[in-house]
Design an enzyme around this catalytic site. Sequence first.
Site, PDB file in Angstrom:
ATOM      1  N   GLY A 196       0.858  -1.186   0.000  1.00  0.00           N
ATOM      2  CA  GLY A 196       0.000   0.000   0.000  1.00  0.00           C
ATOM      3  C   GLY A 196       0.888   1.228   0.000  1.00  0.00           C
ATOM      4  O   GLY A 196       2.084   1.154  -0.318  1.00  0.00           O
ATOM      5  N   LEU A 197       0.326   2.354   0.377  1.00  0.00           N
ATOM      6  CA  LEU A 197       1.142   3.569   0.316  1.00  0.00           C
ATOM      7  C   LEU A 197       2.349   3.470   1.226  1.00  0.00           C
ATOM      8  O   LEU A 197       3.434   3.936   0.879  1.00  0.00           O
ATOM      9  CB  LEU A 197       0.283   4.785   0.655  1.00  0.00           C
ATOM     10  CG  LEU A 197      -0.635   5.159  -0.508  1.00  0.00           C
ATOM     11  CD1 LEU A 197      -1.601   6.258  -0.122  1.00  0.00           C
ATOM     12  CD2 LEU A 197       0.171   5.566  -1.730  1.00  0.00           C
ATOM     13  N   GLY A 215       3.931   0.534   2.480  1.00  0.00           N
ATOM     14  CA  GLY A 215       4.886  -0.490   2.052  1.00  0.00           C
ATOM     15  C   GLY A 215       5.435  -0.241   0.655  1.00  0.00           C
ATOM     16  O   GLY A 215       6.625  -0.455   0.404  1.00  0.00           O
ATOM     17  N   ARG A 268     -14.111  13.421  13.027  1.00  0.00           N
ATOM     18  CA  ARG A 268     -14.964  12.258  12.767  1.00  0.00           C
ATOM     19  C   ARG A 268     -15.626  11.687  14.014  1.00  0.00           C
ATOM     20  O   ARG A 268     -16.782  11.286  13.974  1.00  0.00           O
ATOM     21  CB  ARG A 268     -14.123  11.166  12.115  1.00  0.00           C
ATOM     22  CG  ARG A 268     -13.683  11.586  10.763  1.00  0.00           C
ATOM     23  CD  ARG A 268     -12.745  10.618  10.142  1.00  0.00           C
ATOM     24  NE  ARG A 268     -12.414  11.134   8.819  1.00  0.00           N
ATOM     25  CZ  ARG A 268     -11.592  10.551   7.976  1.00  0.00           C
ATOM     26  NH1 ARG A 268     -10.986   9.441   8.313  1.00  0.00           N
ATOM     27  NH2 ARG A 268     -11.361  11.083   6.801  1.00  0.00           N
TER      28      ARG A 268
HETATM   29  C1  LIG Z   1     -12.750   3.895   1.695  1.00  0.00           C
HETATM   30  C2  LIG Z   1     -11.571   4.541   2.343  1.00  0.00           C
HETATM   31  C3  LIG Z   1     -11.200   5.824   1.997  1.00  0.00           C
HETATM   32  C4  LIG Z   1     -10.122   6.437   2.608  1.00  0.00           C
HETATM   33  N1  LIG Z   1      -9.781   7.718   2.253  1.00  0.00           N
HETATM   34  C5  LIG Z   1      -8.714   8.307   2.818  1.00  0.00           C
HETATM   35  C6  LIG Z   1      -8.320   9.630   2.453  1.00  0.00           C
HETATM   36  O1  LIG Z   1      -8.938  10.261   1.607  1.00  0.00           O
HETATM   37  N2  LIG Z   1      -7.243  10.162   3.064  1.00  0.00           N
HETATM   38  C7  LIG Z   1      -6.520   9.492   4.000  1.00  0.00           C
HETATM   39  O2  LIG Z   1      -5.529  10.027   4.499  1.00  0.00           O
HETATM   40  N3  LIG Z   1      -6.854   8.229   4.337  1.00  0.00           N
HETATM   41  C8  LIG Z   1      -7.920   7.621   3.789  1.00  0.00           C
HETATM   42  N4  LIG Z   1      -8.262   6.346   4.159  1.00  0.00           N
HETATM   43  C9  LIG Z   1      -7.366   5.585   5.027  1.00  0.00           C
HETATM   44  C10 LIG Z   1      -6.169   5.087   4.205  1.00  0.00           C
HETATM   45  O3  LIG Z   1      -6.600   4.710   2.921  1.00  0.00           O
HETATM   46  C11 LIG Z   1      -5.453   3.899   4.840  1.00  0.00           C
HETATM   47  O4  LIG Z   1      -5.240   4.129   6.194  1.00  0.00           O
HETATM   48  C12 LIG Z   1      -4.097   3.702   4.170  1.00  0.00           C
HETATM   49  O5  LIG Z   1      -4.235   3.647   2.778  1.00  0.00           O
HETATM   50  C13 LIG Z   1      -3.401   2.463   4.684  1.00  0.00           C
HETATM   51  O6  LIG Z   1      -2.224   2.294   3.950  1.00  0.00           O
HETATM   52  P1  LIG Z   1      -1.188   1.162   4.320  1.00  0.00           P
HETATM   53  O7  LIG Z   1      -0.113   1.237   3.313  1.00  0.00           O
HETATM   54  O8  LIG Z   1      -0.814   1.277   5.755  1.00  0.00           O
HETATM   55  O9  LIG Z   1      -2.006  -0.207   4.179  1.00  0.00           O
HETATM   56  P2  LIG Z   1      -2.874  -0.836   2.970  1.00  0.00           P
HETATM   57  O10 LIG Z   1      -3.072   0.095   1.849  1.00  0.00           O
HETATM   58  O11 LIG Z   1      -4.061  -1.446   3.610  1.00  0.00           O
HETATM   59  O12 LIG Z   1      -1.944  -1.975   2.416  1.00  0.00           O
HETATM   60  C14 LIG Z   1      -1.732  -3.174   3.113  1.00  0.00           C
HETATM   61  C15 LIG Z   1      -0.810  -4.038   2.298  1.00  0.00           C
HETATM   62  O13 LIG Z   1      -0.391  -5.115   3.103  1.00  0.00           O
HETATM   63  C16 LIG Z   1      -0.555  -6.330   2.407  1.00  0.00           C
HETATM   64  N5  LIG Z   1      -0.776  -7.364   3.408  1.00  0.00           N
HETATM   65  C17 LIG Z   1      -1.549  -7.312   4.519  1.00  0.00           C
HETATM   66  N6  LIG Z   1      -1.444  -8.446   5.216  1.00  0.00           N
HETATM   67  C18 LIG Z   1      -0.598  -9.231   4.527  1.00  0.00           C
HETATM   68  C19 LIG Z   1      -0.097 -10.532   4.741  1.00  0.00           C
HETATM   69  N7  LIG Z   1      -0.442 -11.242   5.806  1.00  0.00           N
HETATM   70  N8  LIG Z   1       0.745 -11.036   3.813  1.00  0.00           N
HETATM   71  C20 LIG Z   1       1.107 -10.325   2.720  1.00  0.00           C
HETATM   72  N9  LIG Z   1       0.676  -9.085   2.485  1.00  0.00           N
HETATM   73  C21 LIG Z   1      -0.168  -8.553   3.381  1.00  0.00           C
HETATM   74  C22 LIG Z   1      -1.704  -6.099   1.457  1.00  0.00           C
HETATM   75  O14 LIG Z   1      -1.617  -6.988   0.379  1.00  0.00           O
HETATM   76  C23 LIG Z   1      -1.441  -4.644   1.059  1.00  0.00           C
HETATM   77  O15 LIG Z   1      -0.495  -4.628   0.006  1.00  0.00           O
HETATM   78  C24 LIG Z   1      -9.378   5.740   3.582  1.00  0.00           C
HETATM   79  C25 LIG Z   1      -9.736   4.443   3.925  1.00  0.00           C
HETATM   80  C26 LIG Z   1     -10.841   3.855   3.332  1.00  0.00           C
HETATM   81  C27 LIG Z   1     -11.257   2.498   3.796  1.00  0.00           C
END
Ligand SMILES: Cc1cc2nc3c(=O)[nH]c(=O)nc-3n(C[C@H](O)[C@H](O)[C@H](O)COP(=O)(O)OP(=O)(O)OC[C@H]3O[C@@H](n4cnc5c(N)ncnc54)[C@H](O)[C@@H]3O)c2cc1C
Length: 644
Positions: free
Chosen positions: A51-52, A54, A339
């Site tokens: 995700g953003l 990683g 929120r």
């Molecule tokens: C509908 C929605 C809209 C949102 N809008 C906003 C916004 O406008 N602005 C804002 O700041 N935030 C927003 N958020 C929150 C934000 O999108 C998330 O908090 C953020 O994108 C999380 O990013 P991340 O990289 O931490 O995790 P994620 O994007 O959830 O990525 C997780 C990664 O981990 C991998 N993964 C997980 N477990 C495993 C495993 N066991 N083995 C292998 N891979 C694994 C997945 O495959 C994925 O690649 C929103 C959230 C939602 C639900």
Amino acid sequence: MDELFTEGAPIEDTKAPDGPLEERWDKRRFGGKLVNPANRRKLSVIVVGTGLAGGSAAATLGELGYHVKSFCYQDSPRRAHSIAAQGGINAAKNYRNDGDSIQRLFYDTIKGGDYRSRESNVYRLAQVSVEIIDQCVAQGVPFARDYGGLLDTRSFGGVQVSRTFYARGQTGQQLLLGAYQALERQVAAGTVEMFARHEMLEVIVVDGVARGIVARDMVTGEIETHTADAVVLASGGYGNVFFLSTNAKGCNVTATWRAHRKGALFANPCFTQIHPTCIPPSGDHQSKLTLMSESLRNDGRVWVPAKKGDTRRPGDIPEDERDYYLERIYPSFGNLVPRDIASRAAKNVCDEGRGVGPGGLGVYLDFADAIARLGRDAVAAKYGNLFEMYERITGEDPFDVPMRIYPAVHYTMGGLWVDYDLQSTIPGLFVIGEANFSDHGANRLGASALMQGLADGYFVLPNTISDYLAKGPFEKIGEDHEAVVEAREAVESRIEKLLSIDGDRTPDSFHRELGAVMWEYCGMERNEAGLLKAIDRIRELREEFWTRVKVPGENEELNQNLEKAGRIADFFELAELMCIDALHREESCGGHFCTASQTPDGEALRDDERFAYVAAWEYTGHAPVLHKEDLEYEYVKMTQRSYK
Ligand SMILES: Cc1cc2nc3c(=O)[nH]c(=O)nc-3n(C[C@H](O)[C@H](O)[C@H](O)COP(=O)(O)OP(=O)(O)OC[C@H]3O[C@@H](n4cnc5c(N)ncnc54)[C@H](O)[C@@H]3O)c2cc1C
């Protein structure tokens, strides 16, 4: 309650630098050891998650010259849940000249989090926010621009400035495409090895230090072990413990929970964010709820009928018979209160019998004024795709009738405990993005998750991890190392167990029931009796799960029931810890609203004397141990939060 947990020694963030707040990040970077470019090639890092957080971390570590192995369970890294983010990303650029600054973003975030986050971390986040926008623009992220061609911004809840950069209602998607391109560039350059469709199921810990992971190839079922010099978890949040949430269906807690079981402390698990503007549930058939971005509250006005049980159509209710309750109760921030506040206010008016739509579980988000003021085209340009999404799901056109919205689980502020370097309590295991507990305290402000994920991945981790990697070269760990074999066998036997139960209930049916318990007792409001009841029910359900779950098929194939069952088993354990955490925190703060602790006008009432700490939980296999990290405020005065 005592036998539910015990209290251990306090925990301290030993990496946090002291001195003037604005110099701490510089100080830490200068104090940390570096790895010279030639030596980086000899060091390897596993990054779980694309995700953003990683994606940006793997790309940046690859660019620095480390050997990176990147894992995700989707078929492509760019399908990570971050792609769903709609509204925007905060940064203290002050392009609008409306009084914004790093100091103000810092202050808003600390206050928005109800004084339950660390000053040093949040200040660093505000400093780095400015660099994120430059980085993304350089990558070609198509942020919205104003008439003169400059980057446009809008407002999000809990602030009075306009600091949210956006790309229509698809900000996450555009940012993720930027990170993905950077990642793919490194894949092509050979510094990053990509393992899509791989689910991490265990951390390999050698002599107390993280040295690898066990992953299942989700297409063939092969169980693989991967070792490295450090491991980074960027696996996202665990909101899906509630079954119904705005998160992508795949989001789960397995990666962080497995690390927790191996010694990583889990911090503030009960801090869950309930987002006020989601499409209300429409029945029992749903497996997901849809967010309507908070950006809509820039122009949409929230209201309910002034009278109880008023079933007239919204257009038939005259202005003086409507209650724009957020504007009435919180005149300074109006529809843009944070929120947690907006969600509770919606619940209150619905509890009073003034909710709209099926079951009275909804409030209006009305764009009529904005359409009259700005014109239909201007509103469509800003929110077009969100309106379209709403219409497709509900069959109602928000240009003609107000949207109906209701709060839903959206984000988890809790996560693995990390120090200032983003390192967990297992040396060599770093945690970034939504997976860690760090910067948002008890309530995250809108558009700050993308900021934190990218700050961690592009700027913080690449700097702090070098201090750890500089300790290398590290001992080589072979496939036959005792710790590797043990971790692998643990994964294999768990899979075997899940497949052999052959009961009569689907994994989903357990998940749905667990989610209902969590929403009822550990959702928008919590109280002692309810939480105790929830813990009992979760334990019963967990036992039932391990005797009655039916997982058809086998391991050596694509088996989504097997994937789900493993994740749900971890959700059960997490759910219990969330309830224990909620039960022990006998105060209200941010997203944690304890009914016994409220002000006379129903706002969250903190108890700073007893609870100004991070609750970091240790796994023991029975009653967890609570370690407290005291929060000290030198630059911000803790006050009762007010948005009135
Ligand atoms: C509908 C929605 C809209 C949102 N809008 C906003 C916004 O406008 N602005 C804002 O700041 N935030 C927003 N958020 C929150 C934000 O999108 C998330 O908090 C953020 O994108 C999380 O990013 P991340 O990289 O931490 O995790 P994620 O994007 O959830 O990525 C997780 C990664 O981990 C991998 N993964 C997980 N477990 C495993 C495993 N066991 N083995 C292998 N891979 C694994 C997945 O495959 C994925 O690649 C929103 C959230 C939602 C639900």
